[in-house]
Write a protein that holds these residues in place. Sequence first.
Motif, mmCIF file in Angstrom:
data_model
loop_
_atom_site.group_PDB
_atom_site.id
_atom_site.type_symbol
_atom_site.label_atom_id
_atom_site.label_comp_id
_atom_site.label_asym_id
_atom_site.label_seq_id
_atom_site.Cartn_x
_atom_site.Cartn_y
_atom_site.Cartn_z
ATOM 1 N N ALA A 5 -73.176 25.592 -6.281
ATOM 2 C CA ALA A 5 -72.097 25.107 -5.396
ATOM 3 C C ALA A 5 -71.913 23.622 -5.721
ATOM 4 O O ALA A 5 -72.505 23.116 -6.682
ATOM 5 C CB ALA A 5 -72.468 25.295 -3.930
ATOM 6 N N ASN A 6 -71.116 22.958 -4.908
ATOM 7 C CA ASN A 6 -71.010 21.508 -5.108
ATOM 8 C C ASN A 6 -71.928 20.778 -4.135
ATOM 9 O O ASN A 6 -71.608 19.694 -3.646
ATOM 10 C CB ASN A 6 -69.545 21.071 -4.977
ATOM 11 N N ARG A 7 -73.013 21.408 -3.832
ATOM 12 C CA ARG A 7 -74.095 20.778 -3.061
ATOM 13 C C ARG A 7 -75.354 21.610 -3.290
ATOM 14 O O ARG A 7 -75.268 22.784 -3.673
ATOM 15 C CB ARG A 7 -73.746 20.694 -1.580
ATOM 16 N N PRO A 8 -76.515 21.030 -3.044
ATOM 17 C CA PRO A 8 -77.745 21.815 -3.207
ATOM 18 C C PRO A 8 -77.785 22.944 -2.176
ATOM 19 O O PRO A 8 -77.315 22.773 -1.049
ATOM 20 C CB PRO A 8 -78.860 20.795 -2.925
ATOM 21 N N LEU A 9 -78.354 24.077 -2.570
ATOM 22 C CA LEU A 9 -78.483 25.224 -1.657
ATOM 23 C C LEU A 9 -79.969 25.554 -1.557
ATOM 24 O O LEU A 9 -80.477 26.414 -2.275
ATOM 25 C CB LEU A 9 -77.682 26.420 -2.177
ATOM 26 N N LEU A 10 -80.629 24.847 -0.672
ATOM 27 C CA LEU A 10 -82.088 24.942 -0.604
ATOM 28 C C LEU A 10 -82.584 25.576 0.691
ATOM 29 O O LEU A 10 -83.666 26.153 0.741
ATOM 30 C CB LEU A 10 -82.701 23.541 -0.733
ATOM 31 N N ARG B 237 -64.824 31.651 -12.958
ATOM 32 C CA ARG B 237 -64.823 30.234 -13.337
ATOM 33 C C ARG B 237 -63.569 29.524 -12.827
ATOM 34 O O ARG B 237 -63.631 28.442 -12.267
ATOM 35 C CB ARG B 237 -64.935 30.088 -14.844
ATOM 36 N N LEU B 238 -62.430 30.182 -13.036
ATOM 37 C CA LEU B 238 -61.160 29.589 -12.603
ATOM 38 C C LEU B 238 -61.130 29.413 -11.086
ATOM 39 O O LEU B 238 -60.656 28.395 -10.585
ATOM 40 C CB LEU B 238 -59.990 30.471 -13.021
ATOM 41 N N ALA B 239 -61.649 30.432 -10.394
ATOM 42 C CA ALA B 239 -61.658 30.366 -8.924
ATOM 43 C C ALA B 239 -62.529 29.203 -8.434
ATOM 44 O O ALA B 239 -62.205 28.532 -7.459
ATOM 45 C CB ALA B 239 -62.153 31.687 -8.353
ATOM 46 N N LEU B 240 -63.627 28.953 -9.160
ATOM 47 C CA LEU B 240 -64.488 27.812 -8.808
ATOM 48 C C LEU B 240 -63.741 26.506 -9.083
ATOM 49 O O LEU B 240 -63.733 25.587 -8.259
ATOM 50 C CB LEU B 240 -65.780 27.837 -9.630
ATOM 51 N N ALA B 241 -63.097 26.446 -10.239
ATOM 52 C CA ALA B 241 -62.407 25.208 -10.637
ATOM 53 C C ALA B 241 -61.251 24.912 -9.688
ATOM 54 O O ALA B 241 -60.984 23.759 -9.363
ATOM 55 C CB ALA B 241 -61.918 25.340 -12.076
ATOM 56 N N ALA B 242 -60.583 25.976 -9.216
ATOM 57 C CA ALA B 242 -59.419 25.784 -8.343
ATOM 58 C C ALA B 242 -59.819 25.613 -6.876
ATOM 59 O O ALA B 242 -58.969 25.386 -6.022
ATOM 60 C CB ALA B 242 -58.480 26.978 -8.492
ATOM 61 N N GLY B 243 -61.118 25.762 -6.588
ATOM 62 C CA GLY B 243 -61.578 25.625 -5.206
ATOM 63 C C GLY B 243 -61.265 26.850 -4.349
ATOM 64 O O GLY B 243 -61.329 26.788 -3.122
ATOM 65 N N VAL B 244 -60.920 27.953 -4.984
ATOM 66 C CA VAL B 244 -60.684 29.201 -4.239
ATOM 67 C C VAL B 244 -62.004 29.681 -3.643
ATOM 68 O O VAL B 244 -62.053 30.232 -2.551
ATOM 69 C CB VAL B 244 -60.081 30.282 -5.181
ATOM 70 N N VAL B 245 -63.075 29.481 -4.400
ATOM 71 C CA VAL B 245 -64.419 29.704 -3.865
ATOM 72 C C VAL B 245 -65.229 28.425 -4.081
ATOM 73 O O VAL B 245 -64.894 27.608 -4.939
ATOM 74 C CB VAL B 245 -65.133 30.917 -4.531
ATOM 75 N N ASP B 246 -66.291 28.283 -3.270
ATOM 76 C CA ASP B 246 -67.085 27.049 -3.337
ATOM 77 C C ASP B 246 -68.324 27.193 -4.201
ATOM 78 O O ASP B 246 -68.895 26.200 -4.638
ATOM 79 C CB ASP B 246 -67.553 26.663 -1.919
ATOM 80 N N GLY B 247 -68.771 28.423 -4.371
ATOM 81 C CA GLY B 247 -70.014 28.589 -5.110
ATOM 82 C C GLY B 247 -70.177 30.024 -5.566
ATOM 83 O O GLY B 247 -69.318 30.881 -5.329
ATOM 84 N N LEU C 247 -76.908 23.253 -9.145
ATOM 85 C CA LEU C 247 -77.459 24.593 -9.360
ATOM 86 C C LEU C 247 -78.860 24.607 -8.741
ATOM 87 O O LEU C 247 -79.707 23.778 -9.091
ATOM 88 C CB LEU C 247 -77.553 24.904 -10.857
ATOM 89 N N SER C 248 -79.079 25.537 -7.821
ATOM 90 C CA SER C 248 -80.380 25.625 -7.142
ATOM 91 C C SER C 248 -81.134 26.839 -7.664
ATOM 92 O O SER C 248 -80.616 27.964 -7.622
ATOM 93 C CB SER C 248 -80.173 25.730 -5.627
ATOM 94 N N LEU C 249 -82.352 26.595 -8.125
ATOM 95 C CA LEU C 249 -83.122 27.662 -8.783
ATOM 96 C C LEU C 249 -83.821 28.522 -7.727
ATOM 97 O O LEU C 249 -85.009 28.379 -7.459
ATOM 98 C CB LEU C 249 -84.111 27.065 -9.779
ATOM 99 N N THR C 250 -83.035 29.389 -7.114
ATOM 100 C CA THR C 250 -83.522 30.203 -5.999
ATOM 101 C C THR C 250 -84.225 31.478 -6.455
ATOM 102 O O THR C 250 -85.039 32.034 -5.716
ATOM 103 C CB THR C 250 -82.327 30.604 -5.108
ATOM 104 N N ASN C 251 -83.882 31.982 -7.636
ATOM 105 C CA ASN C 251 -84.477 33.246 -8.125
ATOM 106 C C ASN C 251 -84.512 34.308 -7.031
ATOM 107 O O ASN C 251 -85.490 35.034 -6.897
ATOM 108 C CB ASN C 251 -85.915 32.988 -8.604
ATOM 109 N N HIS C 252 -83.428 34.406 -6.282
ATOM 110 C CA HIS C 252 -83.457 35.245 -5.077
ATOM 111 C C HIS C 252 -83.122 36.709 -5.330
ATOM 112 O O HIS C 252 -83.340 37.558 -4.460
ATOM 113 C CB HIS C 252 -82.459 34.692 -4.052
ATOM 114 N N GLY C 253 -82.539 37.008 -6.472
ATOM 115 C CA GLY C 253 -82.127 38.404 -6.701
ATOM 116 C C GLY C 253 -82.050 38.702 -8.179
ATOM 117 O O GLY C 253 -82.007 37.798 -9.011
ATOM 118 N N TYR C 254 -82.007 39.986 -8.462
ATOM 119 C CA TYR C 254 -82.065 40.456 -9.859
ATOM 120 C C TYR C 254 -80.671 40.828 -10.355
ATOM 121 O O TYR C 254 -79.862 41.362 -9.595
ATOM 122 C CB TYR C 254 -82.978 41.681 -9.896
#
Length: 342
Positions: free
Chosen positions: A164-169, A207-217, A237-244
Amino acid sequence: MNIPARSGSVSRRTWLAALAGSAALPGVSGATTRPDITLRFSHVVAEETPKGLAANRFKVLVEQRSGGRIGVQVFPNGQLYGDHDEMQALELGAVDLVAPSLSKFGRIGLPEFELFDLPFLFDDLNAVRRITQGPLGQKLLQALPRQGLVGLGYFDNGFKQMSANRPLLEPGDFVGLRMRVQASRVIAAQMRALGAQPVTLAFSETRLALAAGVVDGTENPVSNFWTQAMHEAQTDLSLTNHGYLGYAVVTNERFWQHLQPADRTLINQALQESLAFANQIADTQNDQALQALRQAGTTRIHSLNSGQRERLRQAVQPVQQQLARRIGPRWMKDLQQALRQA
Ligand code: LMR
């Protein structure tokens, strides 16, 4: 196979059917300079990913071993078909092999595959392989003929990270964010459990949706994040390793049965070797992508401490219960049993 049509997809369907009609069928080409059979393998990711490299290796092995009699055309990066239409193209015979992520089988009436999306389910890739290579994995593949498909095997990409455009911790960091997800109800529920709003988008649109701000992360293993240049649109980018994230290679049952048994064996053998190769390189691909990302310097990379990871895990815990009915209680029971044995 019963695949819901996209709105306005009638002409697309007609076009796919026309393409299917002109497709190479086993043994129908009389030309000596051209392969007798050409397999079309379509996928949505870049060539320098575990899936892209496996598909290219498969092409080399099949063409070498058949002396050029069987050709393979690989269409990477959603060049030919994207998430929305690759299964439909397979059904119509416009392509012969696809390798969607396991998260994308729910939308074609196989929600049991979404068990792989349950967050914090697997400790490592060995734990995943004990499922994919064990009786439960085989039983899941046996569900595919229900949709006119044959499942030829599984392979890994790896573990997903959050961007995202912020840490997700911490769970609170997700609140209010619109997060792109694959078409999996389990992943959507995971995002909701974190306080985010899931937005289902095709991989090629992300990628485009991220660049256009349609989605945040979004979430993906680093090899996909890097090769789609998502780092140009995400500061953290937060290294969450939360899912496969893994895949199943599928073909059309009619096409598969139409092949000569010896060709089927050759193709299957080459594929199994390519999938084993993908599993060997998946970790390295993700590590190399992370290294490249660090060097690019566009995106801050955050590791989580054990407390942060545990709080994320706790926050998404209800997803197991909430989605058990969709996945199916019998599959959930088998999964718990397989994990206990692992
Ligand atoms: C995604 O849509 O994020 C992934 O499934 C893409 C892929 O095939 O790795």
